[in-house]
Motif scaffolding. Sequence first.
Motif, short mmCIF file in Angstrom:
data_model
loop_
_atom_site.label_atom_id
_atom_site.label_comp_id
_atom_site.label_asym_id
_atom_site.label_seq_id
_atom_site.Cartn_x
_atom_site.Cartn_y
_atom_site.Cartn_z
N GLY A 190 0.82 -1.21 0.00
CA GLY A 190 0.00 0.00 0.00
C GLY A 190 0.85 1.26 0.00
O GLY A 190 0.56 2.22 -0.73
N ALA A 191 1.91 1.28 0.81
CA ALA A 191 2.81 2.44 0.85
C ALA A 191 3.49 2.63 -0.51
O ALA A 191 3.65 3.76 -0.99
CB ALA A 191 3.85 2.25 1.95
N LEU B 62 8.43 6.79 -7.13
CA LEU B 62 9.35 6.38 -6.07
C LEU B 62 9.28 7.36 -4.90
O LEU B 62 8.96 8.53 -5.06
CB LEU B 62 10.77 6.30 -6.61
CG LEU B 62 10.94 5.34 -7.81
CD1 LEU B 62 12.24 5.64 -8.54
CD2 LEU B 62 10.90 3.88 -7.35
N ILE B 63 9.60 6.86 -3.71
CA ILE B 63 9.47 7.67 -2.50
C ILE B 63 10.76 8.43 -2.20
O ILE B 63 10.76 9.64 -2.01
CB ILE B 63 9.09 6.78 -1.30
CG1 ILE B 63 7.77 6.05 -1.58
CG2 ILE B 63 8.97 7.61 -0.02
CD1 ILE B 63 7.44 4.95 -0.58
N GLN B 64 11.88 7.72 -2.14
CA GLN B 64 13.17 8.31 -1.79
C GLN B 64 14.28 7.52 -2.48
O GLN B 64 15.10 6.86 -1.82
CB GLN B 64 13.34 8.33 -0.26
CG GLN B 64 12.91 7.06 0.43
CD GLN B 64 12.62 7.25 1.90
OE1 GLN B 64 13.14 8.14 2.57
NE2 GLN B 64 11.80 6.37 2.46
N PRO B 65 14.32 7.57 -3.81
CA PRO B 65 15.19 6.69 -4.58
C PRO B 65 16.68 7.01 -4.48
O PRO B 65 17.07 8.18 -4.36
CB PRO B 65 14.70 6.88 -6.01
CG PRO B 65 14.14 8.27 -6.02
CD PRO B 65 13.51 8.44 -4.66
N LEU C 14 10.01 5.79 6.61
CA LEU C 14 10.37 7.19 6.79
C LEU C 14 11.87 7.36 7.00
O LEU C 14 12.48 6.66 7.82
CB LEU C 14 9.62 7.77 8.00
CG LEU C 14 8.10 7.94 7.82
CD1 LEU C 14 7.44 8.17 9.18
CD2 LEU C 14 7.80 9.09 6.87
N GLY C 15 12.46 8.28 6.24
CA GLY C 15 13.87 8.58 6.42
C GLY C 15 14.82 7.49 5.98
O GLY C 15 16.01 7.56 6.27
N PHE C 16 14.34 6.47 5.25
CA PHE C 16 15.19 5.36 4.83
C PHE C 16 15.84 4.70 6.04
O PHE C 16 16.98 4.25 6.00
CB PHE C 16 16.25 5.83 3.83
CG PHE C 16 16.37 4.96 2.60
CD1 PHE C 16 16.86 3.67 2.69
CD2 PHE C 16 16.01 5.43 1.37
CE1 PHE C 16 17.00 2.88 1.57
CE2 PHE C 16 16.13 4.66 0.22
CZ PHE C 16 16.62 3.38 0.33
N THR D 164 4.21 6.73 -0.58
CA THR D 164 4.23 7.42 0.70
C THR D 164 4.96 6.56 1.73
O THR D 164 4.64 5.38 1.90
CB THR D 164 2.81 7.70 1.21
OG1 THR D 164 2.10 8.44 0.22
CG2 THR D 164 2.83 8.47 2.51
N ALA D 165 5.94 7.14 2.42
CA ALA D 165 6.67 6.40 3.44
C ALA D 165 5.83 6.24 4.71
O ALA D 165 4.92 7.04 4.97
CB ALA D 165 7.98 7.12 3.77
N ARG D 166 6.15 5.22 5.48
CA ARG D 166 5.42 4.92 6.71
C ARG D 166 6.42 4.56 7.81
O ARG D 166 7.63 4.47 7.59
CB ARG D 166 4.43 3.78 6.48
CG ARG D 166 5.10 2.50 5.94
CD ARG D 166 4.29 1.24 6.26
NE ARG D 166 4.45 0.91 7.67
CZ ARG D 166 3.43 0.71 8.50
NH1 ARG D 166 2.20 0.78 8.09
NH2 ARG D 166 3.66 0.39 9.78
N LEU D 167 5.89 4.35 9.01
CA LEU D 167 6.70 3.88 10.12
C LEU D 167 7.26 2.50 9.83
O LEU D 167 6.68 1.74 9.04
CB LEU D 167 5.86 3.81 11.40
CG LEU D 167 5.39 5.12 12.03
CD1 LEU D 167 4.41 4.81 13.18
CD2 LEU D 167 6.58 5.91 12.55
#
Length: 260
Positions: A14-15, A98-101, A144-146, A20-23
Amino acid sequence: MDAGIAWAADELLGAEGRVTARLQITEEWPALDTDLGYAVQDETLHRRLRRGESLAGIKLGLTSAAKQHSIGISVPVTGWLTGSMLLPAGTPVPLNRLIQPRAEPEIVLVLGERLAGPGVTQDDALAAVASVRAGIEIIDSRYLGFRFTLPDVVADNTSSGLFVLGDTEVAVSAIDLAAESCRLSVDGQQVATATGAAVLGHPAAALALAANELARRGKAIEAGSVVFTGSLTEAVRLTPGIEVVAEFGHLGQVRLTAAP
């Protein structure tokens, strides 16, 4: 199926779909361990295949000292590659997917025959390889934050995103994989150099590790699979318009440009 595995697969896919990043999963499911993480990873693969994706191969992560240091995890991990993750050469990296490639240069092994553990040695692994290519893996993270623990990154298919293959294909017998050089440049400036020895001493050692890990889960690496053996250097963050080039000694070069 364990309800936790199904829930984690739902959350991670889903993320990815929402970009969207998640915990971290472990923040909400502290019992998640590495074995459960691989169960989540396998469940997400099953779902990808059911929705029409095809299995292309496998990927290894955290196989170099540089990458282990940057992430803070010292255990190599394996994940799955599907056909939908292949980015044709020359196609701009679609940052909106992509979220944080981040981009990583890798030596890619193409299997000529099925490789099944346990007990696979480096020599066994090398004998199963038909050819070698250059590649860049575009990793991404749903966290979140990789930032993640070992079970988290395993569950997240070892930060899979996209991958690009170089055009040059070399017979495995014609190349010294450990000595193969790589020069990584960003916007025309060299940022790192390495050789194949950065990957567990030899890329075939990474392949053997993957075969033995998969055997523990009742799986093997099929003939024709592409195997991304792990990053030779630290990853490069992708920003709009950035150009990343990985130039290898015998495998040619792989070039990618992020969409503006």
